[in-house]
Design an enzyme around this catalytic site. Structure first.
Site, PDB file in Angstrom:
ATOM      1  CG  ASP A 145     -11.231   5.168   6.686  1.00 47.59           C
ATOM      2  OD1 ASP A 145     -12.324   5.508   6.484  1.00 47.59           O
ATOM      3  OD2 ASP A 145     -10.846   3.791   6.305  1.00 47.59           O
ATOM      4  CG  ASP A 183       8.421  -0.717   6.414  1.00 52.86           C
ATOM      5  OD1 ASP A 183       9.161  -1.713   7.442  1.00 52.86           O
ATOM      6  OD2 ASP A 183       7.743  -1.069   5.862  1.00 52.86           O
ATOM      7  CG  HIS A 217     -12.607   0.799   9.171  1.00 49.38           C
ATOM      8  ND1 HIS A 217     -12.111   0.455  10.454  1.00 49.38           N
ATOM      9  CD2 HIS A 217     -11.868   0.389   8.276  1.00 49.38           C
ATOM     10  CE1 HIS A 217     -11.352  -0.475  10.154  1.00 49.38           C
ATOM     11  NE2 HIS A 217     -11.164  -0.505   8.939  1.00 49.38           N
ATOM     12  CB  ILE A 218     -15.248   3.565   3.563  1.00 45.79           C
ATOM     13  CG1 ILE A 218     -15.010   4.855   3.749  1.00 45.79           C
ATOM     14  CG2 ILE A 218     -16.665   3.086   4.543  1.00 45.79           C
ATOM     15  CD1 ILE A 218     -15.869   5.827   2.875  1.00 45.79           C
ATOM     16  CD  GLU A 242     -13.335   2.064  13.308  1.00 44.62           C
ATOM     17  OE1 GLU A 242     -14.103   1.001  12.340  1.00 44.62           O
ATOM     18  OE2 GLU A 242     -12.299   2.187  12.950  1.00 44.62           O
ATOM     19  CB  ILE A 276      -0.887   0.067   1.285  1.00 45.44           C
ATOM     20  CG1 ILE A 276      -1.922  -1.090   1.139  1.00 45.44           C
ATOM     21  CG2 ILE A 276      -1.637   1.314   1.229  1.00 45.44           C
ATOM     22  CD1 ILE A 276      -2.878  -1.363   2.512  1.00 45.44           C
ATOM     23  CB  ALA A 319      -2.718   1.900   8.951  1.00 51.37           C
TER      24      ALA A 319
END
Length: 360
Positions: free
Chosen positions: A284, A199, A308-309, A289, A180, A259
């Protein structure tokens, strides 16, 4: 082979059945069920399972009453605890058409010699697209302007009016550089951004191939105009980003998270936004939730919120069972699958005997 497909409101069992047509083994007995067909109830039930694990619900009747000769179980969000495995004594493969494994007891599967597959990157295109959308929405006040029009106001002034940025020439910081993160870098390349990557698990060569630069977490937060999170949530990465990191950010910087909420200290982020230590955020994912009606996030005028979409597109959902079946099929024909979660289970004598029987 006896295959049990359990879908839900996101991916129905019928879509799993279609994908099963791609198995190299043709004489399959396929049983189809749907765990939760109501979209809203599915969101609530799966969130409980993601927090509490597969034992959050009793063993599903559709598993308890299934054919005892079932060898393969394919699911999306349906819970698969140890009890479900015991209810299917001939089960050899569990496939989850998603990246997260919160709904499957992997340890119990390994102990029983049951192979567990998932799929990585099924929604990578969707999430990377959405990330860019959130960046633009927050930087340019797109959602806030639309909301103002709905409320009868022609709004031209915003919290960030004095510092509204152009994207071109700025610095993007990516926390996590898996598929991603790499897609976000690739898709934003046309903006001619400088791209910084934090990372520890990705090589300098992989980062350099994307014309990005690998840096420390501290340097990334100091230099980036936009920070976007794409790391996996593990015990080690919980709270990866907190007060120290937000204190390093520029007052003109924007923070984006598509994420996992657990990667971020939400109290620290809220304070940074409330005190305008950073320019804004686009989120998101949240620790709770759906957000309650009195959520503190709704008090802020420098944050873009979505439900969260990021990974939910028709293409991502419809393709998921096919990606899963294709990977499991590699195992069935003696090749190395990419997304086998528990390779140790391959050493179990029952598993070896089953695989040998497929090659006979």
């Amino acid at each position: 082979m006896n295959i049990l497909c359990i879908g839900d409101a996101m991916i129905p069992g019928s879509q799993f059945k279609k994908a099963c047509a791609e198995f190299s083994i043709r004489k399959n007995v396929i049983t189809v069920n749907d765990w939760e067909s109501d979209w809203d109830r599915l969101q609530n039930r799966r969130l409980v399972i993601e927090k509490q694990g597969p034992d959050a619900e009793p063993v599903l009747p559709m598993i308890q009453n299934a054919d005892k000769e079932t060898e393969m179980l394919l699911v999306l969000f349906a819970p698969v605890p140890a009890g479900a495995m015991d209810a299917l004594p001939n089960l050899r493969v569990i496939g989850a058409a998603r990246a997260g494994m919160e709904n499957v007891d992997v340890q119990a599967a390994t102990e029983r010699g049951i192979l567990v597959h998932h799929i990585m990157g099924r929604n990578a295109q969707a999430v990377s697209d959405f990330t860019i959308g959130l960046l633009l929405a927050e930087a340019r006040n797109i959602a806030r302007a639309y909301t103002a029009i709905q409320q009868g106001t022609w709004r031209k002034t915003f919290v960030n009016s004095d510092i509204i940025p152009e994207i071109s020439g700025k610095t993007l910081g990516l926390i996590g550089f898996g598929y991603i993160g790499q897609l976000v870098a690739q898709k934003l390349a046309g903006f001619e951004l400088e791209i910084l990557v934090y990372d520890p698990f990705v090589s300098d060569e992989v980062v350099a191939e994307s014309r990005a630069r690998k840096v420390s977490k501290e340097e990334l937060f100091k230099q980036a105009d936009f920070v976007s999170v794409h790391a996996r949530l593990t015990e080690d990465s919980k709270g990866l980003i907190g007060r120290t990191e937000f204190a390093l950010m520029k007052p003109t910087a924007i923070f984006i998270n598509t994420a996992r909420a657990g990667l971020v200290d939400e109290d620290a982020l809220y304070d940074a936004l409330k005190q305008k230590k950073i320019a804004g955020a686009a989120l998101d994912v949240f620790s709770t939730e759906p957000l309650p009606e009195n959520s503190r996030w709704l008090e802020l005028d420098n944050v873009t919120l979505t439900t969260h979409i990021a990974g939910t597109t028709a293409d991502a959902l419809n393709n998921s069972p096919f990606l899963l079946v294709r990977d499991i099929n590699k195992l069935l024909v003696g090749e190395n699958p990419r997304f086998l979660v528990n390779p140790d289970a391959l050493q179990h004598p029952d598993t070896q005997a089953w695989l040998a029987s497929l090659q006979a």
